[in-house]
Design a protein around this motif. Structure first.
Motif, mmCIF file in Angstrom:
data_model
loop_
_atom_site.group_PDB
_atom_site.id
_atom_site.type_symbol
_atom_site.label_atom_id
_atom_site.label_comp_id
_atom_site.label_asym_id
_atom_site.label_seq_id
_atom_site.Cartn_x
_atom_site.Cartn_y
_atom_site.Cartn_z
ATOM 1 N N ARG A 96 11.024 -10.734 18.373
ATOM 2 C CA ARG A 96 11.189 -10.443 16.958
ATOM 3 C C ARG A 96 10.616 -11.550 16.087
ATOM 4 O O ARG A 96 9.985 -11.290 15.063
ATOM 5 C CB ARG A 96 12.683 -10.274 16.668
ATOM 6 C CG ARG A 96 12.950 -9.951 15.240
ATOM 7 C CD ARG A 96 14.389 -9.614 15.013
ATOM 8 N NE ARG A 96 14.632 -9.374 13.596
ATOM 9 C CZ ARG A 96 15.826 -9.128 13.089
ATOM 10 N NH1 ARG A 96 16.891 -9.072 13.880
ATOM 11 N NH2 ARG A 96 15.968 -8.933 11.801
ATOM 12 N N ARG A 139 24.050 -4.242 8.833
ATOM 13 C CA ARG A 139 23.013 -3.224 8.747
ATOM 14 C C ARG A 139 22.038 -3.534 7.620
ATOM 15 O O ARG A 139 20.821 -3.459 7.786
ATOM 16 C CB ARG A 139 23.629 -1.844 8.532
ATOM 17 C CG ARG A 139 22.580 -0.762 8.336
ATOM 18 C CD ARG A 139 23.154 0.625 8.393
ATOM 19 N NE ARG A 139 24.114 0.895 7.339
ATOM 20 C CZ ARG A 139 23.777 1.223 6.090
ATOM 21 N NH1 ARG A 139 22.505 1.289 5.741
ATOM 22 N NH2 ARG A 139 24.694 1.469 5.196
ATOM 23 N N THR A 142 19.646 -6.267 8.486
ATOM 24 C CA THR A 142 18.590 -5.769 9.372
ATOM 25 C C THR A 142 17.576 -4.957 8.588
ATOM 26 O O THR A 142 16.366 -5.095 8.774
ATOM 27 C CB THR A 142 19.220 -4.897 10.477
ATOM 28 O OG1 THR A 142 20.097 -5.708 11.252
ATOM 29 C CG2 THR A 142 18.136 -4.317 11.373
ATOM 30 N N HIS A 145 14.691 -6.667 6.786
ATOM 31 C CA HIS A 145 13.517 -6.997 7.592
ATOM 32 C C HIS A 145 12.646 -5.769 7.818
ATOM 33 O O HIS A 145 11.419 -5.861 7.836
ATOM 34 C CB HIS A 145 13.958 -7.601 8.920
ATOM 35 C CG HIS A 145 14.595 -8.945 8.760
ATOM 36 N ND1 HIS A 145 13.919 -10.116 8.970
ATOM 37 C CD2 HIS A 145 15.852 -9.318 8.404
ATOM 38 C CE1 HIS A 145 14.719 -11.146 8.745
ATOM 39 N NE2 HIS A 145 15.911 -10.682 8.399
ATOM 40 N N ALA A 165 14.434 -5.053 15.862
ATOM 41 C CA ALA A 165 15.500 -5.468 14.959
ATOM 42 C C ALA A 165 16.792 -4.703 15.271
ATOM 43 O O ALA A 165 17.882 -5.276 15.292
ATOM 44 C CB ALA A 165 15.082 -5.230 13.511
ATOM 45 N N TYR A 166 16.648 -3.405 15.540
ATOM 46 C CA TYR A 166 17.837 -2.631 15.911
ATOM 47 C C TYR A 166 18.448 -3.182 17.189
ATOM 48 O O TYR A 166 19.669 -3.295 17.321
ATOM 49 C CB TYR A 166 17.474 -1.157 16.102
ATOM 50 C CG TYR A 166 17.326 -0.399 14.802
ATOM 51 C CD1 TYR A 166 18.285 -0.515 13.809
ATOM 52 C CD2 TYR A 166 16.254 0.434 14.574
ATOM 53 C CE1 TYR A 166 18.158 0.176 12.619
ATOM 54 C CE2 TYR A 166 16.120 1.138 13.394
ATOM 55 C CZ TYR A 166 17.073 0.998 12.417
ATOM 56 O OH TYR A 166 16.945 1.687 11.242
ATOM 57 N N CYS A 168 18.284 -6.190 18.317
ATOM 58 C CA CYS A 168 18.953 -7.455 18.039
ATOM 59 C C CYS A 168 20.301 -7.187 17.376
ATOM 60 O O CYS A 168 21.312 -7.818 17.705
ATOM 61 C CB CYS A 168 18.088 -8.312 17.116
ATOM 62 S SG CYS A 168 16.650 -8.995 17.947
ATOM 63 N N CYS A 169 20.275 -6.258 16.463
ATOM 64 C CA CYS A 169 21.496 -5.877 15.771
ATOM 65 C C CYS A 169 22.552 -5.429 16.782
ATOM 66 O O CYS A 169 23.729 -5.771 16.671
ATOM 67 C CB CYS A 169 21.148 -4.741 14.822
ATOM 68 S SG CYS A 169 22.293 -4.528 13.507
#
Lengths: 257, 257
Positions: A96, A139, A142, A145, A165-166, A168-169
């Motif tokens: 990322r 959320r 995230t 980004h 990103a999802y 990582c979330c």
DNA sequence: GCGCGGCAAAGTGCATGCAATTGAGGCGCT
DNA sequence: AGCGCCTCAATTGCATGCACTTTGCCGCGC
């Protein structure tokens, strides 16, 4: 009937019934807001029933989500929300960081007024969300980004940044302390400012340290410490019958022993 | 029955019938070897018939490939092999460069003897393929990079490198001159050598310039010049009914010049 | 009391069938 | 001849049905 006359409508229509997409978006959101925790079961029938479609569609949606790494699909078994290992979480953050450096490099000094306004509006929303639930502010952070990535006009970059990103979330719900989040907002503002100013190197540095700090702050323990993790640890051992498996990017990495 | 006793067999069984995966791999390979050109039609029935499965499965496979960006899926229309724009090709290469820098950074000085042997064997195969068809040597060159990525033990990195490498490979069939390929082999050898030596910065530089040279050598024309490109150019205009559309990587390109 | 074996419920794997949409050629009109 | 409408074959969208696998549970034997 009147196929030609209806054709004009068809254009609008083509967008309307994307059932698979609807389910995907709903599940993605539920996952990153931690309404669905890692390991949660996702049976096809229940999904189909909930969204008013048949198993075929639910299944297809699960396939897409699995391709994005948010869901794990094991043959003949119920699909579950993915439970990335700690190492995978680190890897995802590494990737990322590189991707988002690319994003801001492309964007530095090139934002339109409208885009800057959009970004500021989003960060304002982040600010307001600090009163609400943690899930929502995570959320929104995230999505900041992702909003940035969407401004590059590079569909490919957008797709990869969104996915990673999802992911990582998702890992945050596994490995981070309850706390977190509100701290990133000022950094988001700094990034916007630097983008407007247009200093490529500076904004790349800012983004790098922003993500790096999120990663190190979030990924606290080299070994996960949460309710379900005995199962996690045992999973790779319980899984196989001994025969080697093609590099299916399945479980290769687990072994950190 | 005798479920407990049969369990031993199940292990072997679980690998054998991954029909969707088989189709995906076959199509991927056909695409990157240019047996299927960009724009080629992929009707569900034909696919199903060819692979001895029902449309359901073929459809699922197409969904996966679409998620990888190798296939374009338009509602109620026949799926086609993706036709990335020149700009998308550039973007893909940019992303690829960053990802592969990550790969070699992780690998520098950490390769086992067996891994080095594998890499050398692969490059030898590339060498031998110079007599054969262009398609095969392009595929092998791509697979060298995937092999490298697989050695990082990061399933995520492997997945992204694979995807983006395949996409780049696909663009070569659109935008590169007939020539090419054999030139990269010595660079592959140099990268292996630098990896063994373990100088992170050097190997990252090598990889960067390797990919950059491939990209600039391959992506010759800022506007594509190939039979079908009038249609390509018109596609984005012909597509819409006026309503805005999120960057959805939409493109229309039918064969039949 | 404890583990083994088998049965039944739950769930997935996949094919098939039917409705809806698209694309192309034929036909009449100008 | 040119242009547009209409019809039809081709193809996708989706639900349902059936077979097979997995899993939890219950009873049986030790």
């Amino acid at each position: 009937m009147a196929p030609r006359a209806a054709a004009r409508k068809t254009g609008r229509n083509s967008e309307s019934s994307d059932k698979v997409g609807v389910i995907c978006r709903a599940l993605r959101r539920a996952i990153i807001e931690q309404a669905l925790e890692p390991g949660a079961r996702l049976p096809e029938d229940s999904l189909g029933e909930r969204f008013g479609v048949s198993r075929t569609i639910a299944r297809h949606a699960l396939g897409q989500l699995a391709a994005e790494g948010l869901v794990e699909l094991r043959r003949n078994r119920i699909a579950v929300v993915a439970t990335p290992s700690w190492q995978e979480a680190r890897d995802a953050f590494d990737i990322r960081i590189e991707l988002e450096r690319l994003v801001v490099r492309q964007l530095a000094g090139k934002l339109t007024k409208a885009q800057v306004a959009d970004l500021n509006a989003h960060v304002d929303a982040e600010d307001r969300s600090r009163d609400g639930s943690d899930a929502v502010s995570i959320r929104l952070a995230t999505e900041f980004h992702i909003l940035l990535a969407s401004m590059t006009n590079s569909p490919i970059l957008l797709r990869y940044v969104s996915e990673v990103a999802y992911r990582c979330c998702l890992t945050l719900s596994l490995y981070s302390r309850p706390h977190s989040s509100e701290c990133g907002i000022t950094e988001h503002r700094a990034i916007i400012a630097a983008l407007v100013q247009g200093d490529e190197a500076r904004v790349m540095g800012l983004m790098h340290s922003h993500l790096d700090s999120v990663a190190t702050r979030a990924l606290v323990a080299p070994t996960p410490r949460r309710g379900r993790d005995l199962l996690d640890i045992l999973a790779p051992y319980a899984e196989e019958d001994g025969s080697e498996r093609v590099v299916k990017m399945a479980k290769v990495a687990r072994g950190r022993a």
